[in-house]
Design a protein around this motif. Structure first.
Motif, PDB file in Angstrom:
ATOM      1  N   GLY A   1     -86.660  51.859 -46.791  1.00  0.00           N
ATOM      2  CA  GLY A   1     -85.420  51.094 -46.720  1.00  0.00           C
ATOM      3  C   GLY A   1     -84.267  51.694 -47.486  1.00  0.00           C
ATOM      4  O   GLY A   1     -83.220  51.053 -47.649  1.00  0.00           O
ATOM      5  N   GLY A   2     -84.452  52.930 -47.972  1.00  0.00           N
ATOM      6  CA  GLY A   2     -83.347  53.613 -48.616  1.00  0.00           C
ATOM      7  C   GLY A   2     -83.216  53.331 -50.103  1.00  0.00           C
ATOM      8  O   GLY A   2     -84.094  52.739 -50.740  1.00  0.00           O
TER       9      GLY A   2
ATOM     10  N   ILE B   1     -88.380  57.266 -48.893  1.00  0.00           N
ATOM     11  CA  ILE B   1     -88.339  57.744 -50.278  1.00  0.00           C
ATOM     12  C   ILE B   1     -89.720  57.690 -50.910  1.00  0.00           C
ATOM     13  O   ILE B   1     -90.481  56.740 -50.706  1.00  0.00           O
ATOM     14  CB  ILE B   1     -87.363  56.900 -51.130  1.00  0.00           C
ATOM     15  CG1 ILE B   1     -85.969  56.884 -50.503  1.00  0.00           C
ATOM     16  CG2 ILE B   1     -87.289  57.435 -52.558  1.00  0.00           C
ATOM     17  CD1 ILE B   1     -84.958  56.051 -51.273  1.00  0.00           C
ATOM     18  N   GLY B   2     -90.021  58.735 -51.711  1.00  0.00           N
ATOM     19  CA  GLY B   2     -91.228  58.752 -52.517  1.00  0.00           C
ATOM     20  C   GLY B   2     -90.930  58.531 -53.986  1.00  0.00           C
ATOM     21  O   GLY B   2     -91.672  57.853 -54.693  1.00  0.00           O
ATOM     22  N   ASP B   3     -89.820  59.097 -54.464  1.00  0.00           N
ATOM     23  CA  ASP B   3     -89.459  58.970 -55.883  1.00  0.00           C
ATOM     24  C   ASP B   3     -87.984  59.286 -56.064  1.00  0.00           C
ATOM     25  O   ASP B   3     -87.374  59.988 -55.239  1.00  0.00           O
ATOM     26  CB  ASP B   3     -90.312  59.921 -56.734  1.00  0.00           C
ATOM     27  CG  ASP B   3     -90.238  59.584 -58.216  1.00  0.00           C
ATOM     28  OD1 ASP B   3     -90.642  58.457 -58.576  1.00  0.00           O
ATOM     29  OD2 ASP B   3     -89.783  60.415 -59.010  1.00  0.00           O
ATOM     30  N   ILE B   4     -87.413  58.760 -57.142  1.00  0.00           N
ATOM     31  CA  ILE B   4     -86.029  59.074 -57.492  1.00  0.00           C
ATOM     32  C   ILE B   4     -85.953  59.434 -58.971  1.00  0.00           C
ATOM     33  O   ILE B   4     -86.826  59.070 -59.761  1.00  0.00           O
ATOM     34  CB  ILE B   4     -85.071  57.907 -57.209  1.00  0.00           C
ATOM     35  CG1 ILE B   4     -85.477  56.663 -58.023  1.00  0.00           C
ATOM     36  CG2 ILE B   4     -85.008  57.601 -55.731  1.00  0.00           C
ATOM     37  CD1 ILE B   4     -84.456  55.533 -57.977  1.00  0.00           C
TER      38      ILE B   4
ATOM     39  N   GLY C   1     -86.504  62.219 -53.908  1.00  0.00           N
ATOM     40  CA  GLY C   1     -87.617  62.891 -53.251  1.00  0.00           C
ATOM     41  C   GLY C   1     -88.004  62.083 -52.028  1.00  0.00           C
ATOM     42  O   GLY C   1     -88.458  60.940 -52.143  1.00  0.00           O
ATOM     43  N   THR C   2     -87.805  62.626 -50.849  1.00  0.00           N
ATOM     44  CA  THR C   2     -88.021  61.854 -49.627  1.00  0.00           C
ATOM     45  C   THR C   2     -89.491  61.903 -49.200  1.00  0.00           C
ATOM     46  O   THR C   2     -90.229  62.824 -49.526  1.00  0.00           O
ATOM     47  CB  THR C   2     -87.129  62.357 -48.486  1.00  0.00           C
ATOM     48  OG1 THR C   2     -87.506  63.697 -48.143  1.00  0.00           O
ATOM     49  CG2 THR C   2     -85.665  62.338 -48.896  1.00  0.00           C
ATOM     50  N   GLY C   3     -89.895  60.878 -48.456  1.00  0.00           N
ATOM     51  CA  GLY C   3     -91.276  60.774 -47.990  1.00  0.00           C
ATOM     52  C   GLY C   3     -92.131  59.998 -48.973  1.00  0.00           C
ATOM     53  O   GLY C   3     -92.351  60.425 -50.106  1.00  0.00           O
ATOM     54  N   GLU C   4     -92.620  58.846 -48.560  1.00  0.00           N
ATOM     55  CA  GLU C   4     -93.322  57.944 -49.471  1.00  0.00           C
ATOM     56  C   GLU C   4     -94.602  58.545 -50.030  1.00  0.00           C
ATOM     57  O   GLU C   4     -95.311  59.283 -49.340  1.00  0.00           O
ATOM     58  CB  GLU C   4     -93.650  56.630 -48.752  1.00  0.00           C
ATOM     59  CG  GLU C   4     -94.215  55.566 -49.670  1.00  0.00           C
ATOM     60  CD  GLU C   4     -94.714  54.338 -48.939  1.00  0.00           C
ATOM     61  OE1 GLU C   4     -95.232  53.415 -49.603  1.00  0.00           O
ATOM     62  OE2 GLU C   4     -94.578  54.294 -47.709  1.00  0.00           O
ATOM     63  N   ASN C   5     -94.936  58.180 -51.293  1.00  0.00           N
ATOM     64  CA  ASN C   5     -96.141  58.718 -51.934  1.00  0.00           C
ATOM     65  C   ASN C   5     -97.349  57.799 -51.806  1.00  0.00           C
ATOM     66  O   ASN C   5     -98.437  58.159 -52.243  1.00  0.00           O
ATOM     67  CB  ASN C   5     -95.875  59.042 -53.409  1.00  0.00           C
ATOM     68  CG  ASN C   5     -95.501  57.818 -54.227  1.00  0.00           C
ATOM     69  OD1 ASN C   5     -95.339  56.730 -53.688  1.00  0.00           O
ATOM     70  ND2 ASN C   5     -95.333  58.002 -55.521  1.00  0.00           N
TER      71      ASN C   5
END
Length: 952
Positions: free
Chosen positions: A83-84, A107-110, A122-126
């Motif tokens: 969801g951004g 998103i995976g992390d910011i 960091g895009t792409g969920e972890n």
């Protein structure tokens, strides 16, 4: 000859295998697709069709990370899985999206450098779940999200952690988890010292093992710990553990690494799963381990009860079974919900005849969900080192039950208080707190706190101040988790499916990831007004992971819906109330039905008492789900051995032209059709790519022989857009997806009024085709690049509803789209008819000077063959131009938003010609059109057209 034959057989096998397997899409192709979509959007003729978000917001969506300004804790960012990124500067009272200008919302992390206000995403969920979408690398913004630059790591897919050196913002260390469904080399630890212009890979384990967590000593950037995770996900199986899952340490700011979990007291071997890390200082580190090692078998306790259990039948002989008393057997059958027809006398007869065996009375109770919860793994464990990783010890005795169950791959977060090394927090289904270094735990999952936790920030200056992110949004506590505030204003719901009923005004329904099924008004606008009124406009009608919805169009109180793995209900929302469980049950002795996570249902358009439900076979009920008949054999490839239900139906579509003309699609690539209500079926997927997930098969409502299909390679990391059409019941297929930039396709929808008009939802936005699929145009205005899972057209209102997996539901009126034909498209300018407007004395006024005046709104739609400047005039019957505007029109659909106002100059001219007319000045200083009929003319670019506007 034998070697030659062997080589030939091997060659044929490899050829067959290669055709049956999808290849992962390369990072270069993904980047090309993003550029292609940007170009298409710029030229899109439908980019000005405006979408508005209609919520809901209250249940929120999955949070993966938080980053808080240490100098002003009311300012922070929240990262949602799909969801951004959202920003608040008032402690979560309101949020604004700041990633919408980027090509992804995944998103995976910011990480935020609060000194320079630089944001790293960091895009792409972890969290390696069913809908953990891949990313496009690492993004960077220096202007609070107005603009984003891609700084590389393009083939990473899933980025799990980002660390910024607090003394040097250009030094960044990134943990990359890598592909979810395929091996790849761009995973491990990457480091930049020049702000992301170049990267060095400083830790790499292998192509199946990435880095899932990365943590730093609070006061020493040189000391870092990382955890590797070996995982292998397939559509039918997920192995979230392996010998290469371990803990590493760096003493030079992530430049070099050493393994510190071997021969040190930390678990090693195949059962080592996901590991989360929390660093208190250089030496003290906690590790949250999802142990997939099996538990020791429990010794069976002696029980006074003589009641039969499921396990008793697993080894029972037929003779022993037949000697059971009818009373004892009937007790077992009734207590375990066996159908009424299965009672002791006839079940024994089935055993005597050899039709079934005693073990079938155990198998009868199995289902696709049981493995997920019943697997006896150790689960959550907490380890601690006090010597920098030289030795590790478990902090607690016994098992930590009911924390992560058997799906610990979805969790792994652990945090330690910056002020107290013995106060730690662990996140699973509940969030737990320990004040004694992990020896004992207490749940702090408050009543207004959702389950499934993924992020926690502990205020370094006030450890009682916590901000938590979970599958239900954001919570804030100021008393160490004893009480929480909920901060769910963003519309970030992760919808699997949506539905619109036929009431006036109509209602919208939808099933969400981990947030149940909700129903609400189609005109909802996000607001906190409901806090004053006491009731949120949307209502929850089902829990679990919400799934598909069907509503009886004769009585909208009768709703069919459910949760994961085919657990469906018939709900009566009227005065009688109540709900009835309606999942079909296999016959005794028959293999249990397989049900997909998103099991499809369909209420017949020919008879609203008839309901279809797809397992691995298609089931039909003639009485609203009370009784079922199976109208097919297995319509899949038969399933595969694994821990995820597979070989299941995913889509059902019934022709409006003929009862019994039904199409179904499966998760393993098969599409079947029956023309006689299931008496016989034909496999029509031979001309399509193999083994892909059939996301939709749709029978046309315009032509009996026509059918559409979309296939999805997401579970192979194949992001090709697979879209097909057939005009002969699927005997041959035409590829109509070649013009869509690569992105997995989830849904196609045919417009009910215009056969040339199609709608499409992908993992990266929505499209329309005005030419039956020969070309595609991206929607854009108001709609971000987000995964679209479902599309619905509400016929009476002519509304297009977009169900997203990350940004809730969007709505646009597509009445003008439905009117487009060759004549409209060929005209230089075409102005569409406008609905009349009812005049009101309240225009320009308000009952309080402290409130904004009421201003009318009227949208004027027109289509331009080419881009360019046009003039819009509003002319009275007497020829006076009441208002005029210059519009920079795009090629395609355009909207002029008119407030029904009259210029002062025009008012004077009008009153001069008509002395009896009245156009009073309103409180806001504006003049408005009096009642009458007006002409709206659009001219320019070599063309001119007009329509009437009536003020009643």
């Amino acid at each position: 000859m034998k070697p030659k034959i062997l080589r030939t057989v091997l060659f044929l096998f490899l050829v067959q295998f290669s055709f049956a397997q999808s290849n992962p899409t390369s990072a270069a192709k993904v980047q090309d697709a993003l550029k292609e979509k940007a170009k298409l959007t710029e030229k899109s003729t439908v980019k000005n069709i405006e979408f508005t978000n209609i919520g809901p917001t209250i249940m929120s969506g999955r949070v993966v990370d938080l980053d808080v300004n240490p100098n002003n804790t009311t300012e922070f960012y929240v990262a949602y899985a799909s969801g951004g990124l959202w920003y608040t500067k008032n402690n979560g009272t309101t949020f604004e999206p700041v990633l919408d200008s980027s090509p992804t919302q995944n998103i995976g992390d910011i990480a935020v450098d609060w000194n320079s206000k630089t944001i790293w995403v960091g895009t792409g969920e972890n969290n390696s779940s069913r809908s953990s979408y891949a990313g496009i690398g690492i993004l960077k913004s220096t202007d609070n999200g107005k603009n984003w630059s891609n700084m590389g790591l393009l083939d990473s897919h899933h980025i799990s952690r980002i660390l910024i050196n607090p003394n040097n913002g250009n030094e960044v260390v990134v943990a990359v988890l890598g592909h979810l469904y395929s091996p790849n080399a761009e995973r491990g630890i990457f480091k930049t010292t020049d702000g992301g212009n170049t990267w060095n890979k400083t830790l790499f384990v292998n192509t199946d093992t990435g880095i899932v967590d990365l943590a730093v000593s609070p006061n020493n950037f040189n000391i870092q710990y990382a955890s590797s995770w070996e995982r292998d996900r397939k559509a039918w199986n997920f192995v979230g553990n392996g010998i290469n899952s371990a803990i590493y340490k760096s003493t030079d700011a992530g430049t070099t690494w050493n393994k510190v979990s071997e021969k040190a007291g930390f678990p090693v071997g195949d059962g080592v799963g996901r590991i989360g890390l929390a660093v208190y200082d250089d030496e003290i580190v906690y590790a949250f381990h999802d142990s997939q090692f099996r538990r020791e078998a429990k010794k069976k306790k002696k029980s006074d009860s003589k009641a039969l259990t499921k396990d008793d039948f697993k080894t029972m002989s037929s003779s022993t079974f037949l000697n059971l008393t009818d009373k004892k057997l009937n007790t077992y059958l009734k207590m375990n919900g066996f159908q009424e027809k299965y009672r002791a006398e006839n079940v024994k007869q089935l055993v005597r005849a050899g039709t079934i065996k005693p073990v079938d009375l155990s198998k009868y109770l199995e289902n696709a969900n049981s493995l997920l919860f019943d697997t006896p793994v150790i689960g959550a464990q907490i380890f601690k080192t006090t010597d920098g990783g030289k030795s590790w010890s478990k902090t607690h005795d016994g098992y930590l039950d009911d924390v992560v169950y058997s799906y610990g791959y979805y969790f792994g977060m652990i945090r330690v208080s910056p002020k107290n090394q013995d106060q730690i927090y662990i996140a699973g289904v509940p969030i737990l707190r320990s004040k004694d270094g992990g020896k004992t735990f207490k749940s702090i999952n408050g009543q207004n706190v959702h389950v499934d936790h993924h992020s926690l920030w502990v205020n370094p200056n006030n450890p009682d101040h916590l901000i938590n992110g979970n599958d239900g949004g954001v919570n804030i506590s100021y008393d160490n988790g004893d009480n929480w505030i909920k901060c769910n204003t963003p519309a970030v719901g992760q919808f699997y499916a949506i539905y619109a009923d036929e009431q006036t005004p109509y209602k919208v329904y939808g099933g969400l990831q981990d947030n149940g099924v909700w129903v609400g008004p189609n005109n909802y606008k996000a607001s906190v007004k409901w806090h004053e009124e006491g009731q949120y406009p949307y209502k929850r009608i089902m829990g679990g992971d919400g799934m598909q919805v069907q509503v009886d169009n004769r009585n909208p109180n009768i709703v069919y819906t459910g949760y994961q793995f085919g657990n469906y209900f018939r709900i009566d929302r009227g005065e009688n109330g109540g709900q009835t469980y309606i999942q079909p049950k296999h016959e005794l002795g028959e293999s249990p039905y397989r049900f997909n996570w998103q099991t499809p249902i369909h209420l017949s358009v020919h008879n609203q008492d008839i309901l279809y439900l797809g397992g691995n076979k298609l089931h039909r009920s003639l009485n609203k789900g009370d009784d079922w008949e199976t109208i097919s054999d297995d319509l899949t490839q038969g399933g595969k051995k694994g821990n995820v239900a597979y070989g299941t139906l995913t889509s059902i579509s019934e022709s409006t032209f003929q009862f019994g003309l039904i199409y179904v699609g499966s998760d393993d690539g098969l599409i079947h059709v029956t023309k006689n209500g299931g008496s016989d079926w034909q496999n029509i997927s031979s001309g399509l790519p193999k083994d892909l997930w059939v996301t939709r098969v749709i029978a046309s409502s315009h032509k009996k022989e026509r059918v559409y299909a979309t296939l999805n390679g997401y579970r192979w990391d194949d992001f090709t857009s697979y879209v097909y059409m057939s005009d002969n019941y699927g005997q041959t297929w035409k590829n109509i997806g070649s013009g869509i930039p690569n992105s997995p396709v989830n849904v196609i929808k045919e417009d009910p009024a215009n056969q040339n008009l199609l709608y499409l939802g992908t993992d990266n936005g929505a499209y329309a085709s005005l030419t039956m699929g020969t070309s595609w145009q991206p929607f854009h205005k108001g709609l971000p690049n987000v995964a679209v899972h479902d599309i619905v057209v509400q016929k009476q209102a002519k509304d297009l509803l977009i169900g997203t997996h990350g940004r809730s539901i969007y709505k646009a009126n597509i009445g003008v789209l439905q009117q487009v034909d060759a004549t409209v498209a060929s005209k230089e300018i075409h102005v569409f008819e406008t609905k009349s407007v009812r005049s009101s004395s309240s225009w320009g006024s308000t009952w309080s000077k402290w409130l904004d005046a009421r201003v009318p709104e009227k949208e004027v739609y027109f289509h331009a063959k080419n881009a360019g400047n046009v003039t819009v005039k509003v002319m009275a019957a007497n020829g006076i131009v009441m208002n005029e505007a210059k519009v920079n029109a795009n090629a395609g659909f355009n909207t002029w938003n008119y407030d029904v106002s009259v210029t002062e100059k025009a008012r004077k001219k009008y009153l001069k010609k008509d002395e009896d007319a009245s156009i009073p000045k309103k409180k806001n200083g504006a003049y408005y059109l009096p009642k009458g009929t007006y002409t709206i003319e659009v001219s320019g670019n070599g063309g001119k057209d007009s329509t009437e506007l009536v003020i009643e």
